[in-house]
Write a protein that holds these residues in place. Structure first.
Motif, PDB file in Angstrom:
ATOM      1  N   HIS A  59       0.967  58.167  78.064  1.00  0.00           N
ATOM      2  CA  HIS A  59       1.563  57.892  76.755  1.00  0.00           C
ATOM      3  C   HIS A  59       0.553  57.215  75.813  1.00  0.00           C
ATOM      4  O   HIS A  59       0.402  57.597  74.656  1.00  0.00           O
ATOM      5  CB  HIS A  59       2.793  57.004  76.989  1.00  0.00           C
ATOM      6  N   GLU A  62      -1.894  59.656  74.595  1.00  0.00           N
ATOM      7  CA  GLU A  62      -1.329  60.479  73.517  1.00  0.00           C
ATOM      8  C   GLU A  62      -1.500  59.770  72.167  1.00  0.00           C
ATOM      9  O   GLU A  62      -1.914  60.366  71.177  1.00  0.00           O
ATOM     10  CB  GLU A  62       0.153  60.760  73.809  1.00  0.00           C
ATOM     11  N   HIS A  63      -1.205  58.463  72.152  1.00  0.00           N
ATOM     12  CA  HIS A  63      -1.376  57.707  70.897  1.00  0.00           C
ATOM     13  C   HIS A  63      -2.849  57.671  70.477  1.00  0.00           C
ATOM     14  O   HIS A  63      -3.173  57.832  69.302  1.00  0.00           O
ATOM     15  CB  HIS A  63      -0.875  56.270  71.069  1.00  0.00           C
ATOM     16  N   GLU A 155       7.077  49.917  71.647  1.00  0.00           N
ATOM     17  CA  GLU A 155       7.874  51.146  71.667  1.00  0.00           C
ATOM     18  C   GLU A 155       8.676  51.210  72.973  1.00  0.00           C
ATOM     19  O   GLU A 155       9.867  51.519  72.977  1.00  0.00           O
ATOM     20  CB  GLU A 155       6.941  52.360  71.555  1.00  0.00           C
ATOM     21  N   TYR A 813       6.853  49.850  66.156  1.00  0.00           N
ATOM     22  CA  TYR A 813       6.611  51.265  66.421  1.00  0.00           C
ATOM     23  C   TYR A 813       6.556  52.041  65.122  1.00  0.00           C
ATOM     24  O   TYR A 813       5.785  52.984  64.975  1.00  0.00           O
ATOM     25  CB  TYR A 813       7.717  51.803  67.333  1.00  0.00           C
TER      26      TYR A 813
HETATM   27 ZN   LIG Z   1       4.779  56.658  71.697  1.00  0.00          ZN
END
Ligand SMILES: [Zn+2]
Length: 958
Positions: A59, A62-63, A155, A813
């Motif tokens: 994750h 991905e960011h 998040e 977020y």
């Molecule tokens: Zn995320």
């Protein structure tokens, strides 16, 4: 030169699409291209990402992939492209076993711009250390105390407020032990700080290689054009080949028992649950997948389905929310369970599940239930709706897991072959009984006790607190100095002006001058509005009653009516019979209330009865709507009590997740009749209404009064002026129209609802680890001369202030601003925010700085492109009908749309400043936040306890 080889090609007539499958032999990269004649151009690249722990590496990667790359070493290429592109969809998603980067646009130049940015972001990200600290996690020192901070960390703290997340994690940790599905791919906030920077870089190198990649594209263009770009940009730079990763298979082969703790409210004695789950085979095996689907349809598909009926009429508890088949993992799971139980009821619930399954293994289910499930497959194959994204992209995303798990790429798009097989299967005597017997005899099974834990968040917070204290006690001065230095460096980076000029972009001059064409609303005198659309053989009808004249006191009752009706009986059918009958007749059905503001600012309300089915089933559409409108039943006492209690309990168990929406409504309601209606029928006031209702129904007279009120509400609403919208392919809608009789609408008196005008200052409290902050101002609709400037202002606020202040620096977020012209409000909001008072200070500062800060022409043009993009969002055919109808009802014509669009395209910074100065003054701001704990400084907001608004919990007598 690297060359893709074509493996197969297959036409799908219903979709007017050819599926082409390619592989590039030297790397093993795969490409699936959907050659279509539609306007949408879509792309995605997917990688199998299979972490072995819950530190959130997939994750966080991905960011970071979206935070700068070799060709585009700018701070935020992904967020920057959102305002430099006309994409209808851009995103990145991390799932349990894969990460996917999709986008869609209708503009060719834009497609290749985005393709370059996406390929570079995924294969050549800079993975900068400071970005890791910002997006992943870092230490900060607040008043001398060590703390964790980071976007993904916050998040996931937000995601963890959902009790279903804890339950689901508990199930997969047991049943899929030893696989990637047993860990939390998004990251467990307690485990995220175990992730090191180097481990993240290694994860990228091993997982984001061409040998692992699956590319999918769609559009009216040859595959070779995309392949050439992929070859030049990626394959030529990254040689090598490795087998594509496949997630492991679970080896659990004997029954397991376990207790799963989930977060709960303080008063949770009757929030226990039982949850069972089985492993049913591989999800890439279409036969196994669809048999699981049929098992779900037969056991749970409608109110008469045996298991659903047993769970809903037990006299205690309610069906679990994680229920039915689940293809999220490489192995299919099947879930059954009950929630809302006392500890004493657990054994009864387990016995009820087991006995019901054993009974169905003998009796089977009516073939009509299975036929309806097959009809739904045909409906989905033809369906052109897509929700937030173009239909073709949602089909691509649906096909990704099957292809990554070694399933057949063509079968993933075309259901014709499997449908023929399923028709033969369900015709076989004893077929369904066999599925149930296999489930009962399946040893790969988990039986769990779901234990409500009021201290869940307190314990997690204490664990975090304790760890931080231990770490801080053991830190050397040099380590503490390093934290300070890292944070200073990060802050400097965040404060430096972002330079996006390296990135490609679409300019205002490239945009269409005309508003997007919508279906024309026909002139009619018989109350029937007929639309011929490209719906691919699907027909829809919506009966609409104009209930604008109804009293404000009726608002929560209208919502209650709409929520109850589809769970009750009609004509001479009980609720169970009605549910099964309706499902056998139509593929989709809905009853809902729709509010809108007309161009005079008055609130109009309609009650809508909607049904949709294949063109072969027109008579069924008419029969279902006619029966639901003409022959309601309000005499099923136990059922009505059950449904009201269900609504209350679901609200009680989702307080923290609903907090964001409720705070938005609470802030906007005093300013907008439309939001006032939504607040009365969704917000905290509706919780109180339901709690009172339940108390009232405890007595026989009280119950009778509720029933009388619902019945008389029905009588008055069907007397209201009616219209019917009909849509279908070719002449289908015309043919469907002949089956309807309506009393033509005279113009109903629209009502101004009284809005208090008193600003809100509320803190809606439900325990969680984050806040959601909202501020709202009154704003004009799109016909006002300031409207275009407000639309551009929202984009400038979001991209030039709030993203940096709230997300990058504040750790929330999300931070955004919106101009909702249809609601008459302008809002700013934070999402999953660790801060509160400081966020409100940032909102205020954003307004001040908008008035004096200089902007470049490029920044203004980006804001214009973003604002236009929202207007042009491509709607699926029936959604476009509804959009046209909404504007028609509001009294907004093409000239007004044209004027608004031209205003946005020609907007100047001075226009923006004048509009902001006129509308967004501090004295007129209304504030409401959803807050997770009351120990923080509440910035002057008054507390409203959401649990208290639901009243005391009523104990079961059973
Ligand atoms: Zn995320």
């Amino acid at each position: 030169m690297t060359l893709f080889e074509k493996l197969r090609s297959h036409d799908i007539a219903e979709l007017r699409t050819t599926v082409e499958e390619y592989v590039e032999p030297s790397s093993g990269a795969r490409h699936i291209h959907l050659l279509t004649d539609q306007a949408d151009l879509a792309f995605l690249v997917a990688f199998p990402t299979v972490p072995h722990n819950s530190d959130g590496r997939a994750h966080i990667l991905e960011h970071l992939a979206l935070s700068g790359s070799q060709r585009y070493p700018v701070r935020n290429p992904f967020f920057s492209m959102m305002r430099r592109s006309t994409a209808s969809f851009m995103n990145a998603m991390t799932y349990a076993d894969r990460t996917v980067y999709p986008f869609a646009t209708t503009d060719r130049n834009d497609f290749f711009n985005l393709l370059d940015v996406y390929l570079d972001a995924t294969f050549f990200p800079t993975l900068d250390y400071l970005n890791f600290l910002q997006e992943g996690w870092r230490y900060t020192l607040e008043d001398g105390k060590l703390r964790y901070q980071g976007v993904v960390l916050n998040e996931m703290k937000g995601a963890f407020t959902n009790p279903l997340q804890a339950l689901y994690n508990g199930i997969t940790a047991q049943l899929l032990a030893g696989t990637t599905y047993a860990v939390v791919s998004g990251g467990d906030p307690l485990d995220i700080p175990a992730l090191g920077y180097q481990a993240l870089k290694d994860f990228h190198a091993s997982h984001y290689h061409p040998s692992q990649a699956l590319f999918m594209t769609a559009g009216a263009m040859p595959a070779a054009q995309v392949q050439q770009r992929i070859a030049e940009r990626v394959l030529a730079q990254l040689p090598g080949n490795a087998p594509r990763r496949l997630p492991q298979l679970s080896t659990v082969a004997s029954p397991r028992q376990h207790t799963i703790r989930v977060p709960a409210q303080a008063d949770s004695a009757s929030e226990h649950g039982v949850q069972s789950a089985w492993i049913l085979g591989e999800s890439a095996d279409l036969t196994a997948l669809h048999h699981a689907h049929l098992l779900q349809a037969g056991l749970l598909g409608d109110a008469a389905a045996p298991l659903r009926k047993a769970l809903e009429s037990a006299g205690y508890g309610r069906p679990a929310r994680i229920i039915g088949m689940d293809a999220n993992a490489r192995q299919i799971l099947f879930h059954l369970g009950m929630e809302g139980l006392t500890h004493e009821q657990l054994d009864d619930a387990r016995a009820l599940l087991q006995q019901t399954l054993e009974a169905v293994a003998q009796t089977g289910v009516p073939e009509a239930a299975l036929q309806a499930a097959l009809r739904d497959i045909v409906y989905q194959q033809r369906d052109t709706s897509g929700g937030r994204m173009p239909n073709i992209l949602s089909r691509m995303l649906n096909a990704v897991p099957a292809v990554l798990r070694d399933g057949d790429a063509i079968d993933a798009f075309d259901s014709a072959a499997i449908l023929a097989q399923l028709r033969r299967d369900i015709a076989r005597p004893g077929f369904f009984q066999g599925l149930v017997r296999a489930l009962l005899g399946n040893p790969a099974r988990l039986d769990a006790h779901v234990l409500p834990d009021p201290d869940y968040f307190k314990d997690r917070a204490a664990t975090e607190e304790q760890r931080l204290a231990t770490i801080q006690a053991g830190m050397t001065p040099a380590q503490i100095e390093r934290i300070g230095a890292d944070n200073r460096a990060l802050e400097e980076l965040q404060r430096a002006p972002a330079d996006a000029t390296l990135l490609p972009r679409i300019r205002p001059a490239d945009l269409d001058r005309q508003p997007k064409a919508l279906p024309a609303v026909p002139e009619t005198r018989d109350g029937k509005y007929v639309f011929s659309i490209a719906s691919n053989g699907i027909s829809s009808a919506r009966m609409q009653f104009d209930i604008s004249a109804m009293d404000e006191a009726d608002w929560p009752w209208l919502k209650l009516y709409a929520s109850l009706r589809d769970g009750l009986g009609v004509a001479n059918m009980s609720f169970g019979q009605a549910g099964a009958w309706r499902r056998s007749q139509v593929a989709q059905f809905d009853i809902g209330v729709q509010p809108l503001l007309d161009s005079a600012g008055a609130l109009r309300l309609s009650m809508n009865f909607y049904a949709s089915a294949l063109r072969e089933d027109h008579a069924q559409i008419a029969a279902v709507l006619d029966t639901y409108v003409g022959q309601p039943r309000f005499d099923e006492q136990a059922r009505i009590r059950f449904l009201v209690e269900l609504m209350l309990r679901q609200r009680r168990s989702s307080l923290a997740q609903e907090g964001d929406r409720q705070a938005h409504l609470a802030a906007s309601a005093p300013l907008s009749p439309l939001r006032a209606f939504e607040d009365a029928s969704e917000g905290a006031a509706y919780s109180t209404f339901l709690a009172h209702l339940q108390a009232q129904m405890a007595t026989e007279e009280g119950y009778q009064a509720v029933i009388d009120r619902l019945a008389s509400l029905h009588e008055s609403l069907v007397q209201c002026p009616a219209t019917v919208l009909l849509a279908g392919s070719g002449d289908d809608a015309q043919a469907l129209a002949a089956l309807f009789k309506v009393t033509p609408a005279q113009d109903a008196p629209a009502r101004h609802s009284t809005i208090s005008g008193k600003r809100a200052a509320l803190a809606l409290y439900a325990p969680s680890q984050v806040n959601h902050c909202h501020i709202a101002w009154k704003a004009p609709d799109m016909q006002h001369t300031d409207a275009p400037a407000l639309a551009v202002a929202a984009e400038l606020f979001q991209h030039q202030f709030l993203h940096q202040a709230l997300r990058e620096r504040g750790g929330a977020y999300g931070g955004s601003a919106s101009y909702a012209e249809g609601a008459g409000t302008f809002t700013m909001q934070s999402y999953r925010d660790p801060r509160l008072g400081a966020t409100y200070a940032d909102f205020a500062e954003a307004v001040e700085r908008m008035l004096d800060r200089p902007f470049t022409q490029e920044q203004l043009e980006e804001a214009i492109v973003s604002a236009i993009k929202k207007l042009d969002h491509p709607a699926a055919p029936f959604a476009a009908v509804l959009a046209a109808w909404l504007l028609h009802q509001r009294g907004i014509g093409t000239a007004a749309r044209q004027q608004f669009r031209s205003g946005v395209l020609a907007c100047t910074i001075d226009d923006v400043r004048q509009a902001v100065a006129r509308w967004l003054t501090d004295a007129s701001a209304s504030r409401a936040a959803s807050v997770g704990n009351l120990a923080q400084d509440l910035a002057g907001l008054d507390v409203l306890d959401l649990a208290a608004s639901l009243g005391a919990e009523v104990q079961h007598s059973a």
